[in-house]
Design an enzyme around this catalytic site. Structure first.
Site, PDB file in Angstrom:
ATOM      1  N   HIS A 228       0.225  12.764   6.114  1.00 50.43           N
ATOM      2  CA  HIS A 228       1.495  12.028   6.072  1.00 50.43           C
ATOM      3  C   HIS A 228       2.651  12.962   6.443  1.00 50.43           C
ATOM      4  O   HIS A 228       2.748  14.078   5.913  1.00 50.43           O
ATOM      5  CB  HIS A 228       1.780  11.530   4.645  1.00 50.43           C
TER       6      HIS A 228
ATOM      7  N   ASP B 191       3.690   4.554   9.722  1.00 49.70           N
ATOM      8  CA  ASP B 191       3.021   3.918   8.579  1.00 49.70           C
ATOM      9  C   ASP B 191       3.576   2.498   8.391  1.00 49.70           C
ATOM     10  O   ASP B 191       4.792   2.274   8.480  1.00 49.70           O
ATOM     11  CB  ASP B 191       3.273   4.769   7.328  1.00 49.70           C
TER      12      ASP B 191
ATOM     13  N   GLN C 195      -6.051   8.684  -2.264  1.00 43.72           N
ATOM     14  CA  GLN C 195      -6.497   8.316  -0.912  1.00 43.72           C
ATOM     15  C   GLN C 195      -7.004   6.877  -0.911  1.00 43.72           C
ATOM     16  O   GLN C 195      -7.882   6.529  -1.710  1.00 43.72           O
ATOM     17  CB  GLN C 195      -7.605   9.266  -0.430  1.00 43.72           C
TER      18      GLN C 195
ATOM     19  N   HIS D  65      -5.995  11.736   7.147  1.00 42.45           N
ATOM     20  CA  HIS D  65      -4.658  11.532   7.721  1.00 42.45           C
ATOM     21  C   HIS D  65      -3.678  12.440   6.994  1.00 42.45           C
ATOM     22  O   HIS D  65      -3.811  12.682   5.790  1.00 42.45           O
ATOM     23  CB  HIS D  65      -4.213  10.076   7.655  1.00 42.45           C
TER      24      HIS D  65
ATOM     25  N   ASN E 267      -3.890  13.279   1.055  1.00 40.76           N
ATOM     26  CA  ASN E 267      -4.679  12.900  -0.118  1.00 40.76           C
ATOM     27  C   ASN E 267      -6.180  12.932   0.184  1.00 40.76           C
ATOM     28  O   ASN E 267      -6.614  12.433   1.229  1.00 40.76           O
ATOM     29  CB  ASN E 267      -4.285  11.489  -0.564  1.00 40.76           C
TER      30      ASN E 267
HETATM   31  P1  5GP Z   1      -3.433   7.235   1.623  1.00 37.62           P
HETATM   32  O1  5GP Z   1      -3.000   6.551   0.351  1.00 37.62           O
HETATM   33  O2  5GP Z   1      -4.877   6.932   1.953  1.00 37.62           O
HETATM   34  O3  5GP Z   1      -3.098   8.682   1.687  1.00 37.62           O
HETATM   35  O4  5GP Z   1      -2.514   6.587   2.751  1.00 37.62           O
HETATM   36  C1  5GP Z   1      -2.860   5.470   3.503  1.00 37.62           C
HETATM   37  C2  5GP Z   1      -1.607   5.063   4.254  1.00 37.62           C
HETATM   38  O5  5GP Z   1      -1.988   4.245   5.332  1.00 37.62           O
HETATM   39  C3  5GP Z   1      -0.596   4.278   3.422  1.00 37.62           C
HETATM   40  O6  5GP Z   1       0.655   4.939   3.480  1.00 37.62           O
HETATM   41  C4  5GP Z   1      -0.571   2.907   4.100  1.00 37.62           C
HETATM   42  O7  5GP Z   1       0.716   2.351   4.106  1.00 37.62           O
HETATM   43  C5  5GP Z   1      -1.051   3.223   5.497  1.00 37.62           C
HETATM   44  N1  5GP Z   1      -1.764   2.152   6.169  1.00 37.62           N
HETATM   45  C6  5GP Z   1      -2.816   1.444   5.674  1.00 37.62           C
HETATM   46  N2  5GP Z   1      -3.262   0.553   6.600  1.00 37.62           N
HETATM   47  C7  5GP Z   1      -2.480   0.728   7.705  1.00 37.62           C
HETATM   48  C8  5GP Z   1      -2.475   0.100   8.992  1.00 37.62           C
HETATM   49  O8  5GP Z   1      -3.253  -0.802   9.303  1.00 37.62           O
HETATM   50  N3  5GP Z   1      -1.533   0.545   9.889  1.00 37.62           N
HETATM   51  C9  5GP Z   1      -0.646   1.541   9.569  1.00 37.62           C
HETATM   52  N4  5GP Z   1       0.228   1.896  10.523  1.00 37.62           N
HETATM   53  N5  5GP Z   1      -0.631   2.145   8.362  1.00 37.62           N
HETATM   54  C10 5GP Z   1      -1.534   1.736   7.447  1.00 37.62           C
END
Ligand code: 5GP
Ligand code: ZN
Length: 136
Positions: free
Chosen positions: A103, A32, A95, A101, A88
């Site tokens: 985590h 991440d 989300q 995804h 999420n």
């Molecule tokens: P969510 O909040 O949707 O469950 O998590 C999205 C996650 O994706 C966040 O932890 C954020 O840091 C990560 N993320 C968003 N854009 C990118 C990206 O371009 N590359 C990587 N490696 N992680 C990303």
């Protein structure tokens, strides 16, 4: 299979570079870019599914098996003290990227993170009503 506007489709299929810790024909697992802790990783299916509800059952099952395997490897090699799995669905649930995804968040004593909630209160009557609403 792929959504042209989806950043995780592009990452999972190699169009955008990432630090991958695992890859097979169905998944890419990446570090991440905004990590909660050292080693925070994301299990990404290569085929687009917006969330858990859109994910094929077989892919959902494989994701959990992968989480077990990689979670153990990460915890051991990073010398973490624990591991959170977080997943999420929907903006209300936090989300931000609408491609499923999972985590993997290694946890360390005193790492300053709080992946917890404030326990509420509920009566037996309310629990009964909620139970009946859920099971329909
Ligand atoms: P969510 O909040 O949707 O469950 O998590 C999205 C996650 O994706 C966040 O932890 C954020 O840091 C990560 N993320 C968003 N854009 C990118 C990206 O371009 N590359 C990587 N490696 N992680 C990303
Ligand atoms: Zn996607």
């Amino acid at each position: 299979m792929r959504d042209e506007n989806c950043i995780f489709c592009k990452i999972a299929n190699g169009e955008i570079p990432s630090k991958a810790i695992y890859e097979d024909e169905d998944f890419k697992v990446i570090l991440d870019l905004g990590p909660a802790t050292k080693g925070h990783a994301l299990i990404l299916p290569k085929a687009h599914a917006a969330n858990l509800f859109e994910l094929p059952e077989e892919t959902a099952a494989k994701a959990m098996v992968l989480a077990k395997k990689l979670g153990k490897q990460m915890t051991e090699n990073l010398k973490a003290d624990g591991l959170n799995l977080v997943q999420n669905n929907g903006e209300a649930a936090g989300q931000t990227v609408h491609h499923f995804h999972l985590h993997l968040i290694p946890r360390y004593e005193n790492d300053g993170q709080h992946i917890l909630w404030n326990p509420g209160e509920v009566s037996q009557e309310e629990l009964e009503e909620i139970k009946n609403t859920i099971i329909g």
